[in-house]
Design a protein around this motif. Structure first.
Motif, PDB file in Angstrom:
ATOM      1  N   LEU A 250      21.642  -2.904 100.111  1.00  0.00           N
ATOM      2  CA  LEU A 250      22.946  -2.601 100.717  1.00  0.00           C
ATOM      3  C   LEU A 250      23.086  -1.122 101.051  1.00  0.00           C
ATOM      4  CD1 LEU A 250      25.266  -4.786  98.453  1.00  0.00           C
ATOM      5  CD2 LEU A 250      24.540  -5.270 100.799  1.00  0.00           C
ATOM      6  N   TYR A 251      22.400  -0.264 100.301  1.00  0.00           N
ATOM      7  CA  TYR A 251      22.552   1.181 100.489  1.00  0.00           C
ATOM      8  C   TYR A 251      22.019   1.653 101.836  1.00  0.00           C
ATOM      9  CZ  TYR A 251      23.549   5.823  98.680  1.00  0.00           C
ATOM     10  OH  TYR A 251      24.103   7.055  98.484  1.00  0.00           O
ATOM     11  N   THR A 252      21.201   0.850 102.491  1.00  0.00           N
ATOM     12  CA  THR A 252      20.682   1.240 103.804  1.00  0.00           C
ATOM     13  C   THR A 252      21.786   1.397 104.839  1.00  0.00           C
ATOM     14  OG1 THR A 252      20.270  -1.079 104.387  1.00  0.00           O
ATOM     15  CG2 THR A 252      18.458   0.142 103.361  1.00  0.00           C
ATOM     16  N   ARG A 253      22.968   0.891 104.561  1.00  0.00           N
ATOM     17  CA  ARG A 253      24.100   0.989 105.483  1.00  0.00           C
ATOM     18  C   ARG A 253      24.936   2.256 105.272  1.00  0.00           C
ATOM     19  NH1 ARG A 253      24.883  -3.460 108.357  1.00  0.00           N
ATOM     20  NH2 ARG A 253      27.037  -2.869 108.844  1.00  0.00           N
ATOM     21  N   VAL A 254      24.604   3.058 104.272  1.00  0.00           N
ATOM     22  CA  VAL A 254      25.315   4.317 104.025  1.00  0.00           C
ATOM     23  C   VAL A 254      24.900   5.344 105.070  1.00  0.00           C
ATOM     24  CG1 VAL A 254      25.556   6.252 102.405  1.00  0.00           C
ATOM     25  CG2 VAL A 254      25.596   3.893 101.557  1.00  0.00           C
ATOM     26  N   ARG A 255      25.850   6.135 105.545  1.00  0.00           N
ATOM     27  CA  ARG A 255      25.571   7.173 106.538  1.00  0.00           C
ATOM     28  C   ARG A 255      25.088   8.443 105.848  1.00  0.00           C
ATOM     29  NH1 ARG A 255      28.609   6.071 111.248  1.00  0.00           N
ATOM     30  NH2 ARG A 255      27.670   7.913 112.208  1.00  0.00           N
ATOM     31  N   ASP A 256      24.004   8.997 106.352  1.00  0.00           N
ATOM     32  CA  ASP A 256      23.445  10.220 105.806  1.00  0.00           C
ATOM     33  C   ASP A 256      24.078  11.420 106.491  1.00  0.00           C
ATOM     34  OD1 ASP A 256      21.851  11.847 104.294  1.00  0.00           O
ATOM     35  OD2 ASP A 256      19.949  11.036 105.004  1.00  0.00           O
ATOM     36  N   TYR A 257      23.977  12.608 105.892  1.00  0.00           N
ATOM     37  CA  TYR A 257      24.415  13.815 106.580  1.00  0.00           C
ATOM     38  C   TYR A 257      23.215  14.502 107.223  1.00  0.00           C
ATOM     39  CZ  TYR A 257      22.989  16.475 102.339  1.00  0.00           C
ATOM     40  OH  TYR A 257      22.303  17.023 101.292  1.00  0.00           O
ATOM     41  N   ARG A 258      23.479  15.269 108.248  1.00  0.00           N
ATOM     42  CA  ARG A 258      22.397  15.944 108.948  1.00  0.00           C
ATOM     43  C   ARG A 258      21.703  16.952 108.051  1.00  0.00           C
ATOM     44  NH1 ARG A 258      23.879  18.203 114.859  1.00  0.00           N
ATOM     45  NH2 ARG A 258      21.684  18.764 114.910  1.00  0.00           N
ATOM     46  N   THR A 259      20.378  17.000 108.155  1.00  0.00           N
ATOM     47  CA  THR A 259      19.621  18.016 107.448  1.00  0.00           C
ATOM     48  C   THR A 259      20.058  19.384 107.955  1.00  0.00           C
ATOM     49  OG1 THR A 259      17.742  16.543 107.137  1.00  0.00           O
ATOM     50  CG2 THR A 259      17.320  18.915 106.996  1.00  0.00           C
ATOM     51  N   VAL A 260      20.392  20.261 107.022  1.00  0.00           N
ATOM     52  CA  VAL A 260      20.964  21.561 107.374  1.00  0.00           C
ATOM     53  C   VAL A 260      19.874  22.542 107.783  1.00  0.00           C
ATOM     54  CG1 VAL A 260      22.348  23.488 106.505  1.00  0.00           C
ATOM     55  CG2 VAL A 260      22.865  21.153 105.791  1.00  0.00           C
ATOM     56  N   ALA A 261      20.104  23.252 108.869  1.00  0.00           N
ATOM     57  CA  ALA A 261      19.146  24.261 109.319  1.00  0.00           C
ATOM     58  C   ALA A 261      19.105  25.426 108.342  1.00  0.00           C
ATOM     59  CB  ALA A 261      19.534  24.768 110.700  1.00  0.00           C
ATOM     60  N   LEU A 262      17.906  25.925 108.090  1.00  0.00           N
ATOM     61  CA  LEU A 262      17.722  27.053 107.192  1.00  0.00           C
ATOM     62  C   LEU A 262      17.106  28.220 107.947  1.00  0.00           C
ATOM     63  CD1 LEU A 262      16.158  25.171 104.147  1.00  0.00           C
ATOM     64  CD2 LEU A 262      18.547  25.823 104.452  1.00  0.00           C
ATOM     65  N   THR A 263      17.288  29.399 107.395  1.00  0.00           N
ATOM     66  CA  THR A 263      16.591  30.546 107.967  1.00  0.00           C
ATOM     67  C   THR A 263      15.101  30.419 107.657  1.00  0.00           C
ATOM     68  OG1 THR A 263      16.909  31.788 105.936  1.00  0.00           O
ATOM     69  CG2 THR A 263      18.587  32.047 107.628  1.00  0.00           C
ATOM     70  N   PRO A 264      14.233  31.092 108.413  1.00  0.00           N
ATOM     71  CA  PRO A 264      12.789  30.977 108.164  1.00  0.00           C
ATOM     72  C   PRO A 264      12.398  31.283 106.731  1.00  0.00           C
ATOM     73  CG  PRO A 264      13.185  32.047 110.268  1.00  0.00           C
ATOM     74  CD  PRO A 264      14.531  31.895 109.619  1.00  0.00           C
ATOM     75  N   SER A 265      13.065  32.267 106.099  1.00  0.00           N
ATOM     76  CA  SER A 265      12.672  32.634 104.729  1.00  0.00           C
ATOM     77  C   SER A 265      12.982  31.513 103.742  1.00  0.00           C
ATOM     78  CB  SER A 265      13.394  33.917 104.294  1.00  0.00           C
ATOM     79  OG  SER A 265      14.795  33.729 104.314  1.00  0.00           O
TER      80      SER A 265
END
Length: 453
Positions: free
Chosen positions: A195-210
């Motif tokens: 059932l958990y496959t129907r949960v909405r994920d949040y976007r992977t957050v952009a990070l600085t190169p470091s």
């Protein structure tokens, strides 16, 4: 199942990721799996009398069956959270739930102590990282103003799962044998994983190169963690106080059924049900004290930790008196003693939601799951894994009653650490916000930004 840019609606739902309906669905599903997680962890404690009779195990060996789960949870938490932060929270959770449920079911087929210990370790390996990843998912679905109470409720569901695990283990064992208990409690996790496959994920957050470079490997993450601990005194002291209190909590939860069986003369199934009431008081207490700490910290963030420290002291005093009154020449009676156990249970879980919220507050938004996994590492390896083992070893040397009487000293250690953490919390909170703003502005042109949380 990451959200694409056109799916998220920043600011359109009062700080919700994609709206209240999806947020509460994600919250309900994540809490459901947290309950199953702890059912599978705690089902074994009410089976201690059966295992002791069947295989002649010492209390130290019994305690190790609880500690094994926490050790593998601790060792796997950071790599799994690191993977989840950069790939997918939802898919990671589905995989974790499937693994730990199958491992729990496998416990029913074990034929000796070594096999059961290995199967229990596999349960922990599947559960590793779940608390951190689930907390990060919930935190990103809801407005920041709701975070403390939601984290308290999320981690309180662990207490509810523990209640059910302790209760169901004894009842199922009495009817169908202790092996059957593992199989029965393992099935719901497989259903919820689907059932958990129907949960909405949040976007992977952009990070600085470091930051991106630092978190590409477990080794790099370890260096980043050490650097963060050196920079954030709050995180350092919370990672001392949180496991110290959990040593007390885990010892009480693991050994209460056996204490009632040995000292109060209850049958194992009755002792399990009675002990479950103490754990239930803990579930209620974690929500209540999380809300109290949130309210106390509205004007002064440090007050959140002051309240937590005070309740830690109170829990230590109540439980030490409950177990040690006989040494003072006082005869409390079984009912009065159990009432003190219930009060102590209500008080001792005061840290559960607060520490998770504090750590998320002082960590970079792009590595929330990884940052929360640092707390999980300390809580599991130095807290949940240590409590049952220390109490079991002391029980073999002295008695179970005397062993549990001295465990509250760890609550005093926790209170001290939280008071020290409170001195730097406000500054670290401000620093984390400034760091996130700088990193967002420093991200490469066209890179996706963090969603509001």
């Amino acid at each position: 199942m990451d959200l694409h840019s056109h799916d998220a609606k920043p600011g359109a739902a009062d700080g919700y990721l994609v709206g209240p309906r999806q947020a509460w669905f994600a919250f309900a599903m994540t809490i459901g799996l947290m309950m199953v997680d702890y059912i599978d962890r705690q089902v074994i404690v009410s089976l201690f009398p059966h295992l002791k009779e069947a295989w002649g195990l010492s209390d130290k060996q019994l305690g190790a069956l609880v500690s094994a789960v926490s050790v593998t949870v601790a060792l796997g938490a950071i790599p799994i959270a690191l993977f989840a932060d950069r790939f997918s929270r939802v898919k990671s959770i589905v995989a974790m739930a499937t693994i730990w449920s199958l491992a729990s079911i496998s416990c029913m087929f074990t034929r000796n102590y070594g096999q059961l210990l290995a199967a229990r370790a596999a349960v922990g390996l599947g559960e590793a990282g779940y608390g951190a990843v689930g907390a990060a998912l919930i935190a990103s679905h809801f407005p920041a103003r709701m975070r403390g109470a939601l984290m308290a409720a999320f981690f309180a569901s662990a207490s509810v799962g523990s209640v059910l695990g302790v209760m169901l283990g004894g009842v199922i064992a009495a009817k169908w044998g202790w092996q059957a208990a593992f199989g029965v409690v393992g099935v719901p996790g497989l259903v919820l994983a689907l059932l958990y496959t129907r949960v909405r994920d949040y976007r992977t957050v952009a990070l600085t190169p470091s930051i991106e470079q630092a978190t590409r490997s477990t080794q790099g993450t370890a260096r980043a963690i050490v650097k963060r601990l050196a920079r954030s005194r709050t995180l350092l002291w919370v990672c001392i106080g949180a496991p110290a209190q959990l040593i007390l909590v885990s010892a009480i939860w693991a050994w209460m059924p056996s204490f009632l069986n040995r000292m109060h003369g209850m049958a194992p199934e009755q002792a399990g049900v009675k002990a479950a009431l103490v754990v239930l008081c803990g579930a209620l207490g974690s929500v209540v004290w999380g809300a109290v700490a949130d309210r106390a910290g509205r004007k002064n963030p440090a007050a959140k930790l002051h309240v937590t420290a005070a309740v830690c002291v109170a829990s230590a005093a109540v439980l030490a008196f409950a177990f040690g009154a006989g040494h003072l020449g006082l005869d409390l009676g079984k009912q009065a003693q159990f009432a003190l156990f219930a009060l102590g249970g209500f008080l001792m879980t005061c840290t559960v939601g607060v520490v998770a919220a504090v750590v998320i507050d002082v960590i970079h938004p792009g590595i929330r799951a990884t940052g929360a996994s640092v707390l999980s590492l300390f809580q599991n390896l130095l807290g949940l894994a240590v409590g049952p083992l220390i109490a079991g070893a002391l029980s073999d040397l002295w008695t179970l009653e005397n062993a549990l009487m001295v465990m509250p000293v760890f609550g005093l250690l926790a209170a001290w650490a939280f008071m020290v953490a409170s001195r730097s919390y406000g500054a670290d909170l401000q620093s984390a916000g400034d760091s996130a703003d700088e990193d967002i502005h420093a991200a490469p042109a066209g890179a996706p930004r963090s969603v509001p949380a």
